[in-house]
Design an enzyme around this catalytic site. Structure first.
Site, PDB file in Angstrom:
ATOM      1  N   GLY A  43      51.066  34.076  41.682  1.00 32.02           N
ATOM      2  CA  GLY A  43      49.986  33.864  40.704  1.00 32.02           C
ATOM      3  C   GLY A  43      50.391  33.926  39.249  1.00 32.02           C
ATOM      4  O   GLY A  43      49.750  33.310  38.401  1.00 32.02           O
ATOM      5  N   ASP A 102      43.350  43.794  40.156  1.00 35.39           N
ATOM      6  CA  ASP A 102      42.043  43.757  40.819  1.00 35.39           C
ATOM      7  C   ASP A 102      41.789  45.138  41.453  1.00 35.39           C
ATOM      8  O   ASP A 102      41.443  46.091  40.744  1.00 35.39           O
ATOM      9  CB  ASP A 102      42.098  42.630  41.855  1.00 35.39           C
ATOM     10  CG  ASP A 102      40.757  42.239  42.429  1.00 35.39           C
ATOM     11  OD1 ASP A 102      39.805  43.009  42.262  1.00 35.39           O
ATOM     12  OD2 ASP A 102      40.639  41.180  43.044  1.00 35.39           O
ATOM     13  N   LYS A 130      40.237  43.240  36.243  1.00 36.93           N
ATOM     14  CA  LYS A 130      38.895  43.395  36.830  1.00 36.93           C
ATOM     15  C   LYS A 130      38.682  44.871  37.133  1.00 36.93           C
ATOM     16  O   LYS A 130      38.791  45.300  38.284  1.00 36.93           O
ATOM     17  CB  LYS A 130      38.829  42.637  38.162  1.00 36.93           C
ATOM     18  CG  LYS A 130      38.273  41.252  38.125  1.00 36.93           C
ATOM     19  CD  LYS A 130      38.072  40.797  39.576  1.00 36.93           C
ATOM     20  CE  LYS A 130      37.913  39.305  39.663  1.00 36.93           C
ATOM     21  NZ  LYS A 130      37.794  38.855  41.064  1.00 36.93           N
ATOM     22  N   PHE A 151      34.951  35.353  41.066  1.00 33.06           N
ATOM     23  CA  PHE A 151      36.149  34.754  41.658  1.00 33.06           C
ATOM     24  C   PHE A 151      36.632  33.609  40.792  1.00 33.06           C
ATOM     25  O   PHE A 151      35.904  32.641  40.556  1.00 33.06           O
ATOM     26  CB  PHE A 151      35.884  34.278  43.088  1.00 33.06           C
ATOM     27  CG  PHE A 151      37.159  33.932  43.791  1.00 33.06           C
ATOM     28  CD1 PHE A 151      38.033  34.930  44.193  1.00 33.06           C
ATOM     29  CD2 PHE A 151      37.520  32.610  44.003  1.00 33.06           C
ATOM     30  CE1 PHE A 151      39.247  34.622  44.805  1.00 33.06           C
ATOM     31  CE2 PHE A 151      38.728  32.296  44.621  1.00 33.06           C
ATOM     32  CZ  PHE A 151      39.587  33.301  45.014  1.00 33.06           C
ATOM     33  N   ASP A 158      44.912  31.094  42.492  1.00 31.98           N
ATOM     34  CA  ASP A 158      44.558  30.129  43.530  1.00 31.98           C
ATOM     35  C   ASP A 158      43.313  30.512  44.317  1.00 31.98           C
ATOM     36  O   ASP A 158      42.862  31.658  44.292  1.00 31.98           O
ATOM     37  CB  ASP A 158      45.707  30.029  44.544  1.00 31.98           C
ATOM     38  CG  ASP A 158      45.770  31.248  45.474  1.00 31.98           C
ATOM     39  OD1 ASP A 158      45.780  32.381  44.961  1.00 31.98           O
ATOM     40  OD2 ASP A 158      45.776  31.055  46.709  1.00 31.98           O
TER      41      ASP A 158
HETATM   42  C1  PRP Z   1      46.979  38.470  43.563  1.00 29.21           C
HETATM   43  C2  PRP Z   1      47.557  38.764  42.198  1.00 29.21           C
HETATM   44  C3  PRP Z   1      48.032  40.158  42.333  1.00 29.21           C
HETATM   45  C4  PRP Z   1      47.072  40.773  43.314  1.00 29.21           C
HETATM   46  C5  PRP Z   1      46.092  41.631  42.576  1.00 29.21           C
HETATM   47  O1  PRP Z   1      48.013  38.084  44.394  1.00 29.21           O
HETATM   48  O2  PRP Z   1      48.593  37.879  41.865  1.00 29.21           O
HETATM   49  O3  PRP Z   1      49.347  40.220  42.826  1.00 29.21           O
HETATM   50  O4  PRP Z   1      46.409  39.705  43.969  1.00 29.21           O
HETATM   51  O5  PRP Z   1      45.160  42.187  43.441  1.00 29.21           O
HETATM   52  P1  PRP Z   1      45.025  43.751  43.727  1.00 29.21           P
HETATM   53  O6  PRP Z   1      44.979  44.458  42.400  1.00 29.21           O
HETATM   54  O7  PRP Z   1      43.720  43.834  44.474  1.00 29.21           O
HETATM   55  O8  PRP Z   1      46.188  44.170  44.554  1.00 29.21           O
HETATM   56  P2  PRP Z   1      47.808  37.318  45.797  1.00 29.21           P
HETATM   57  O9  PRP Z   1      48.042  38.281  46.904  1.00 29.21           O
HETATM   58  O10 PRP Z   1      46.518  36.582  45.768  1.00 29.21           O
HETATM   59  O11 PRP Z   1      49.029  36.325  45.842  1.00 29.21           O
HETATM   60  P3  PRP Z   1      49.467  35.170  44.812  1.00 29.21           P
HETATM   61  O12 PRP Z   1      49.966  35.870  43.570  1.00 29.21           O
HETATM   62  O13 PRP Z   1      50.556  34.455  45.543  1.00 29.21           O
HETATM   63  O14 PRP Z   1      48.267  34.299  44.532  1.00 29.21           O
END
Ligand code: PRP
Length: 180
Positions: A43, A102, A130, A151, A158
């Site tokens: 991400g 998040d 967030k 969202f 993504d």
């Molecule tokens: C997303 C983002 C963070 C994580 C944050 O990654 O890039 O790494 O979620 O969320 P959290 O604070 O609840 O742990 P994701 O797993 O969606 O993978 P991506 O980066 O490949 O999209």
């Protein structure tokens, strides 16, 4: 893709401006140092590319890949390192670069794992925060924007691996994720 977006939250211009400010702040804070910026893929890839170019220091870059979400919109809470950093961080000033903080599960886990490798320091830089959804005791040192629990996609973020290449951050129409 644009027709799947309900509302644009941060335009290309707003992102450029804020990322420039973050880069300037890091440049000031790390004056005289050579921090390593570690991007948590996937991400953060666009944010990382823009942020590093906004920093006027002899930085190095590294990448790791972590998965915690699967294809859904809600964190599963399970963190798995899929690709580790390439270089040692011992004695280095580490800045972890994320697209979004998040629940905090990912960064809480990563910080613990990376702290054990004895870096000189660890700070966290996230484009989006967030705080309403936090379940772990973690805060970022650098935050681009604080957002409510909506969202969003684009600028690297993504939904089911799509929309990462939108140049802005937008809210997806609920009908899109209700389809699956
Ligand atoms: C997303 C983002 C963070 C994580 C944050 O990654 O890039 O790494 O979620 O969320 P959290 O604070 O609840 O742990 P994701 O797993 O969606 O993978 P991506 O980066 O490949 O999209």
């Amino acid at each position: 893709m644009n027709q799947d977006i309900e509302r644009i939250l941060f335009t290309e211009e707003a992102l450029r401006h804020r990322v420039g400010q973050l880069g300037a702040q890091i440049t000031t804070d790390y004056a005289g140092k050579r921090p390593v910026l570690a991007s948590v893929l996937r991400g953060s890839y666009i944010f990382m590319a823009d942020l590093t170019r906004a920093i006027d220091l002899p930085i190095t870059v590294d990448f790791m890949s972590v998965s915690s979400y699967g294809s859904g919109t809600v964190s599963s809470g399970q963190v798995e390192i899929k690709k580790d950093l390439s270089d040692s961080i011992e004695g280095r000033d580490l800045i972890l670069v994320e697209d979004i903080l998040d629940s905090g599960n990912t960064l809480h886990y990563l910080r613990t794992v990376l702290q054990a490798r004895k870096p000189a320091s660890i700070r966290i830089c996230t484009l989006l925060d967030k705080p309403d959804r936090r379940s772990q005791p973690i805060t970022a040192d650098y935050v681009g924007f604080t957002i409510p629990d909506v969202f969003i996609v684009g600028y690297g973020l993504d939904y089911d691996e799509r929309y990462r290449n939108l140049p802005y951050v937008g809210m997806l129409k609920p009908s899109i994720y209700a389809e699956s």
